[in-house]
Design an enzyme around this catalytic site. Structure first.
Site, PDB file in Angstrom:
ATOM      1  N   PRO A 153     -19.230 117.429  56.599  1.00 32.21           N
ATOM      2  CA  PRO A 153     -18.737 118.236  55.355  1.00 32.21           C
ATOM      3  C   PRO A 153     -17.583 117.668  54.511  1.00 32.21           C
ATOM      4  O   PRO A 153     -16.621 116.849  55.204  1.00 32.21           O
ATOM      5  CB  PRO A 153     -18.282 119.367  56.115  1.00 32.21           C
ATOM      6  CG  PRO A 153     -18.075 119.108  57.406  1.00 32.21           C
ATOM      7  CD  PRO A 153     -19.392 118.019  57.694  1.00 32.21           C
ATOM      8  N   ASN A 154     -17.602 117.783  53.249  1.00 34.08           N
ATOM      9  CA  ASN A 154     -16.669 117.423  52.215  1.00 34.08           C
ATOM     10  C   ASN A 154     -16.702 116.044  51.967  1.00 34.08           C
ATOM     11  O   ASN A 154     -16.161 115.602  50.845  1.00 34.08           O
ATOM     12  CB  ASN A 154     -15.488 117.750  52.890  1.00 34.08           C
ATOM     13  CG  ASN A 154     -15.146 119.322  52.756  1.00 34.08           C
ATOM     14  OD1 ASN A 154     -15.677 120.087  51.677  1.00 34.08           O
ATOM     15  ND2 ASN A 154     -14.577 119.913  53.818  1.00 34.08           N
ATOM     16  N   ARG A 167     -10.603 113.911  45.519  1.00 32.67           N
ATOM     17  CA  ARG A 167      -9.247 114.375  46.031  1.00 32.67           C
ATOM     18  C   ARG A 167      -8.698 113.611  47.170  1.00 32.67           C
ATOM     19  O   ARG A 167      -9.818 112.486  47.730  1.00 32.67           O
ATOM     20  CB  ARG A 167      -9.373 115.762  46.504  1.00 32.67           C
ATOM     21  CG  ARG A 167      -9.527 116.793  45.486  1.00 32.67           C
ATOM     22  CD  ARG A 167      -8.935 118.024  45.704  1.00 32.67           C
ATOM     23  NE  ARG A 167      -9.167 119.020  44.470  1.00 32.67           N
ATOM     24  CZ  ARG A 167     -10.280 119.635  44.403  1.00 32.67           C
ATOM     25  NH1 ARG A 167     -11.190 119.757  45.637  1.00 32.67           N
ATOM     26  NH2 ARG A 167     -10.808 120.476  43.620  1.00 32.67           N
ATOM     27  N   TYR A 177      -8.726 108.796  51.370  1.00 33.58           N
ATOM     28  CA  TYR A 177     -10.025 108.333  51.450  1.00 33.58           C
ATOM     29  C   TYR A 177     -10.395 107.207  50.260  1.00 33.58           C
ATOM     30  O   TYR A 177     -11.676 106.998  50.327  1.00 33.58           O
ATOM     31  CB  TYR A 177     -10.938 109.595  51.329  1.00 33.58           C
ATOM     32  CG  TYR A 177     -10.762 110.689  52.466  1.00 33.58           C
ATOM     33  CD1 TYR A 177     -11.120 110.273  53.902  1.00 33.58           C
ATOM     34  CD2 TYR A 177     -10.172 111.685  52.179  1.00 33.58           C
ATOM     35  CE1 TYR A 177     -10.670 111.087  54.784  1.00 33.58           C
ATOM     36  CE2 TYR A 177      -9.986 112.719  53.108  1.00 33.58           C
ATOM     37  CZ  TYR A 177     -10.325 112.344  54.469  1.00 33.58           C
ATOM     38  OH  TYR A 177     -10.073 113.132  55.823  1.00 33.58           O
ATOM     39  N   ASN A 229     -20.857 110.241  60.549  1.00 33.78           N
ATOM     40  CA  ASN A 229     -19.480 110.429  60.299  1.00 33.78           C
ATOM     41  C   ASN A 229     -19.450 112.028  60.132  1.00 33.78           C
ATOM     42  O   ASN A 229     -19.903 112.555  59.185  1.00 33.78           O
ATOM     43  CB  ASN A 229     -19.289 109.913  58.953  1.00 33.78           C
ATOM     44  CG  ASN A 229     -17.563 110.309  58.749  1.00 33.78           C
ATOM     45  OD1 ASN A 229     -16.944 111.448  59.253  1.00 33.78           O
ATOM     46  ND2 ASN A 229     -16.937 109.657  57.636  1.00 33.78           N
ATOM     47  N   ALA A 263     -15.163 116.699  59.703  1.00 32.27           N
ATOM     48  CA  ALA A 263     -14.242 117.694  60.475  1.00 32.27           C
ATOM     49  C   ALA A 263     -14.849 118.194  61.600  1.00 32.27           C
ATOM     50  O   ALA A 263     -14.324 118.637  62.659  1.00 32.27           O
ATOM     51  CB  ALA A 263     -13.829 118.887  59.162  1.00 32.27           C
ATOM     52  N   HIS A 291     -15.621 106.776  60.764  1.00 28.93           N
ATOM     53  CA  HIS A 291     -14.588 107.470  59.867  1.00 28.93           C
ATOM     54  C   HIS A 291     -13.838 106.467  59.058  1.00 28.93           C
ATOM     55  O   HIS A 291     -13.453 105.307  59.301  1.00 28.93           O
ATOM     56  CB  HIS A 291     -13.540 108.003  60.998  1.00 28.93           C
ATOM     57  CG  HIS A 291     -14.195 108.869  61.958  1.00 28.93           C
ATOM     58  ND1 HIS A 291     -14.529 110.163  61.620  1.00 28.93           N
ATOM     59  CD2 HIS A 291     -14.424 108.953  63.411  1.00 28.93           C
ATOM     60  CE1 HIS A 291     -14.846 110.846  62.526  1.00 28.93           C
ATOM     61  NE2 HIS A 291     -14.714 110.150  63.693  1.00 28.93           N
ATOM     62  N   SER A 315     -11.139 107.047  57.487  1.00 28.67           N
ATOM     63  CA  SER A 315      -9.779 106.912  58.004  1.00 28.67           C
ATOM     64  C   SER A 315      -9.581 106.563  59.314  1.00 28.67           C
ATOM     65  O   SER A 315     -10.459 106.882  59.965  1.00 28.67           O
ATOM     66  CB  SER A 315      -8.870 108.104  57.445  1.00 28.67           C
ATOM     67  OG  SER A 315      -9.383 109.537  58.298  1.00 28.67           O
TER      68      SER A 315
HETATM   69  O1  CA2 Z   1     -11.814 109.697  58.165  1.00 31.50           O
HETATM   70  C1  CA2 Z   1     -12.968 110.169  57.950  1.00 31.50           C
HETATM   71  O2  CA2 Z   1     -14.231 109.655  57.611  1.00 31.50           O
HETATM   72  C2  CA2 Z   1     -13.026 111.681  58.476  1.00 31.50           C
HETATM   73  O3  CA2 Z   1     -14.249 112.024  59.076  1.00 31.50           O
HETATM   74  C3  CA2 Z   1     -13.216 112.355  57.075  1.00 31.50           C
HETATM   75  C4  CA2 Z   1     -13.027 114.064  57.320  1.00 31.50           C
HETATM   76  C5  CA2 Z   1     -12.056 114.242  58.019  1.00 31.50           C
HETATM   77  O4  CA2 Z   1     -11.971 115.762  58.547  1.00 31.50           O
HETATM   78  C6  CA2 Z   1     -12.059 113.557  59.380  1.00 31.50           C
HETATM   79  O5  CA2 Z   1     -10.780 113.857  60.233  1.00 31.50           O
HETATM   80  C7  CA2 Z   1     -12.113 112.054  59.256  1.00 31.50           C
HETATM   81  C8  CA2 Z   1     -12.888 114.509  55.956  1.00 31.50           C
HETATM   82  C9  CA2 Z   1     -14.105 114.372  54.998  1.00 31.50           C
HETATM   83  C10 CA2 Z   1     -13.790 114.186  53.602  1.00 31.50           C
HETATM   84  O6  CA2 Z   1     -12.727 114.918  53.132  1.00 31.50           O
HETATM   85  C11 CA2 Z   1     -12.511 115.040  51.551  1.00 31.50           C
HETATM   86  C12 CA2 Z   1     -11.567 116.018  51.671  1.00 31.50           C
HETATM   87  C13 CA2 Z   1     -11.032 115.941  50.009  1.00 31.50           C
HETATM   88  C14 CA2 Z   1     -11.555 115.224  49.231  1.00 31.50           C
HETATM   89  C15 CA2 Z   1     -12.466 114.309  49.643  1.00 31.50           C
HETATM   90  C16 CA2 Z   1     -13.107 114.326  50.634  1.00 31.50           C
END
Ligand code: CA2
Length: 146
Positions: free
Chosen positions: A9-10, A17, A22, A73, A76, A99, A101
């Site tokens: 997701p996302n 953002r 990211y 990946n 969340a 991931h 990050s």
């Molecule tokens: O670091 C990563 O790849 C994560 O899997 C990214 C997730 C986060 O919940 C994990 O803890 C670590 C978030 C995905 C993308 O979120 C965004 C939020 C706002 C704008 C763009 C992407």
């Protein structure tokens, strides 16, 4: 050799953002990057993304008998989803967690990875390069016939 690359997701919002965490590159850029890596490595691939836990579980189940490996990946859902963990265990396809990050350096709630318990390797904090490392790792792993 065929690898399924699954994004949670996302991740489709990449670049829109939180560039400090990211980066500024978009999800389309990520797909192009992965495609280029797979073509260079002569690996068959499919890239999929969903914002829905059940869809990701379905995609993992459907990978059985079709894909040799999974790069995932779970975003969340990494930190919450026993369903994704169980699906990875059930299909028993070699999987690598990625991931963008470094989740080990972020909030406490990101310190647990359920999906990671079913993965043979994790790459974190390397941005897009983590996907390349995951694909190269799996190519080497599969070539050893393990
Ligand atoms: O670091 C990563 O790849 C994560 O899997 C990214 C997730 C986060 O919940 C994990 O803890 C670590 C978030 C995905 C993308 O979120 C965004 C939020 C706002 C704008 C763009 C992407």
């Amino acid at each position: 050799m065929k690898i399924l690359i699954l994004n949670g997701p996302n991740l489709n919002l990449l670049g829109l953002r939180e560039p400090d965490i990211y980066g500024r590159k978009t999800y389309a850029d990520l797909k192009a990057y992965i495609a280029a890596v797979c073509r260079d490595e002569d690996i068959g691939f499919e890239i999929r993304q969903s914002n829905h836990e059940g869809d990701l579980v379905d995609m993992i189940q459907e990978a059985y008998g079709i894909f040799d490996a999974i790069v995932i990946n779970p975003a969340a859902y990494t930190h919450t989803s026993i369903a994704i963990l169980d699906a990875l265990k059930a299909v028993s396809i070699p999987a690598v967690e990625v991931h963008l990050s470094d989740i080990s350096e972020r909030e406490q709630f990101r310190q647990v990875s359920y999906a990671g318990l079913a993965c043979i390797k994790t790459f974190k904090g390397l941005g897009f390069e983590g996907y390349r490392k995951a694909i190269e790792f799996l190519k080497e792993y599969l070539s050893q016939g393990v």
